[in-house]
Design a protein around this motif. Structure first.
Motif, short mmCIF file in Angstrom:
data_model
loop_
_atom_site.label_atom_id
_atom_site.label_comp_id
_atom_site.label_asym_id
_atom_site.label_seq_id
_atom_site.Cartn_x
_atom_site.Cartn_y
_atom_site.Cartn_z
N LYS A 113 35.92 104.82 113.07
CA LYS A 113 36.22 103.41 112.88
C LYS A 113 35.01 102.68 112.33
N GLY A 114 35.21 101.83 111.33
CA GLY A 114 34.13 101.03 110.79
C GLY A 114 33.88 99.79 111.63
N LYS A 115 32.63 99.55 111.97
CA LYS A 115 32.26 98.38 112.77
C LYS A 115 31.67 97.25 111.93
N GLY A 116 31.55 97.47 110.61
CA GLY A 116 30.99 96.44 109.76
C GLY A 116 29.47 96.38 109.85
N PHE A 117 28.90 95.25 109.41
CA PHE A 117 27.45 95.05 109.44
C PHE A 117 27.06 94.58 110.84
N GLN A 118 26.21 95.37 111.51
CA GLN A 118 25.84 95.05 112.89
C GLN A 118 24.32 94.99 113.04
N GLY A 119 23.89 94.27 114.06
CA GLY A 119 22.46 94.15 114.35
C GLY A 119 21.95 95.34 115.14
N THR A 120 20.66 95.29 115.47
CA THR A 120 20.02 96.43 116.11
C THR A 120 20.48 96.61 117.57
N ILE A 121 20.90 95.54 118.23
CA ILE A 121 21.32 95.67 119.62
C ILE A 121 22.60 96.49 119.72
N LYS A 122 23.58 96.19 118.90
CA LYS A 122 24.84 96.93 118.92
C LYS A 122 24.70 98.28 118.21
N ARG A 123 23.94 98.32 117.12
CA ARG A 123 23.88 99.53 116.30
C ARG A 123 22.95 100.59 116.89
N HIS A 124 21.81 100.17 117.46
CA HIS A 124 20.82 101.13 117.95
C HIS A 124 20.47 100.94 119.43
N GLY A 164 29.27 102.70 111.62
CA GLY A 164 30.55 103.41 111.63
C GLY A 164 31.08 103.64 110.22
N GLY A 165 32.35 104.03 110.16
CA GLY A 165 32.98 104.28 108.87
C GLY A 165 32.53 105.56 108.20
N LYS A 166 31.91 106.47 108.95
CA LYS A 166 31.44 107.74 108.39
C LYS A 166 32.23 108.89 109.01
N ARG A 167 32.10 110.05 108.40
CA ARG A 167 32.79 111.24 108.90
C ARG A 167 32.22 111.64 110.26
N VAL A 168 33.11 111.90 111.20
CA VAL A 168 32.72 112.28 112.56
C VAL A 168 33.51 113.53 112.94
N THR A 169 32.83 114.48 113.59
CA THR A 169 33.49 115.68 114.10
C THR A 169 33.35 115.72 115.61
N GLN A 170 34.48 115.74 116.30
CA GLN A 170 34.50 115.83 117.77
C GLN A 170 34.81 117.27 118.16
N LYS A 171 33.86 117.90 118.87
CA LYS A 171 34.02 119.31 119.23
C LYS A 171 34.45 119.45 120.69
N GLY A 172 34.93 120.65 121.02
CA GLY A 172 35.24 120.98 122.40
C GLY A 172 36.47 120.32 122.96
N LEU A 173 37.40 119.90 122.13
CA LEU A 173 38.64 119.29 122.62
C LEU A 173 39.65 120.38 122.99
N THR A 174 40.47 120.13 123.99
CA THR A 174 41.42 121.12 124.48
C THR A 174 42.85 120.67 124.20
N ILE A 175 43.67 121.58 123.71
CA ILE A 175 45.09 121.29 123.48
C ILE A 175 45.81 121.31 124.82
#
Length: 205
Positions: A113-124, A164-175
């Motif tokens: 999900k893209g969060k837009g332009f954010q400041g350092t408190i939210k982003r880092h 946000g708005g970048k490619r993310v890979t979530q590992k270790g998920l169970t069906i």
């Protein structure tokens, strides 16, 4: 190593036979027609190309529509290649959720999900400054370097920017469950992306 394309439908909960509650993400996985097989001899690598997302012909441009007609595939919006996942597949086959098993570990990749332009408190996760007694440093990032030396800002400094708005890979998920008649896959936990986004599901070896 099965792989499939899916659409994220949202999250819900599932009550198991032993009374436990599973928080799951519901994915509409497939069916995905095999539109191409890449080989070392011809392409220099091994991969399988899958299509997903049925659309009308008028929604595609002529080159893509012509390519799909050449391989006798129905019009689809998305084409993705999965490396080293061809196995016994051939052009014209269809991959469905039946290629997976309940309890299997998978990794799911998608655009977060893209969060837009954010400041350092939210982003880092920076700390905020004092909020009383005339402070002018409530949410400012603070000093980012000296003035005379080195007279520039070093690359990689954590500052405000697009979040946000970048490619993310979530590992270790169970069906948790598979519903082949509805092309549904229920995965424990959260999955990258917004509702309606297309994600890539692979087995997590």
């Amino acid at each position: 190593m099965p792989a499939i394309l899916a659409k994220k439908l949202g999250m819900t909960q599932r009550f198991l036979d032993d009374g436990r509650v599973e928080r799951v993400t519901v994915l509409e996985a497939g069916p995905c027609p095999v539109t191409a097989i890449r080989t070392n001899d011809v392409d220099g690598y091994e991969a399988v190309q899958l299509g997903f997302g049925a659309v009308r012909e008028k929604a595609l441009n002529k080159p893509k529509l012509g390519y799909l007609k050449k391989v006798n595939a129905s019009p689809v919006r998305t084409l993705v290649e999965f490396r080293d996942e061809a196995g016994e597949l051939v052009v014209g086959d269809t991959v469905t959720v039946e290629a997976f098993e309940v309890g299997q570990k998978v990794k799911i990749a998608g655009k977060g999900k893209g969060k837009g332009f954010q400041g350092t408190i939210k982003r880092h996760n920076f700390s905020s400054g004092p909020k009383s007694h005339g402070s002018h440093n409530k949410r400012a990032p603070g000093s980012i370097g000296a003035s005379a030396t080195p007279s520039r800002v070093f690359k990689g400094i954590r500052g405000p920017g697009q979040m946000g708005g970048k490619r993310v890979t979530q590992k270790g998920l169970t069906i948790v469950d598979l519903l082949p008649e509805q092309n549904l896959m229920l995965v424990r936990g959260s999955v990258p992306g917004s509702k309606g986004d297309t994600v890539e599901v692979r087995t997590d070896a």
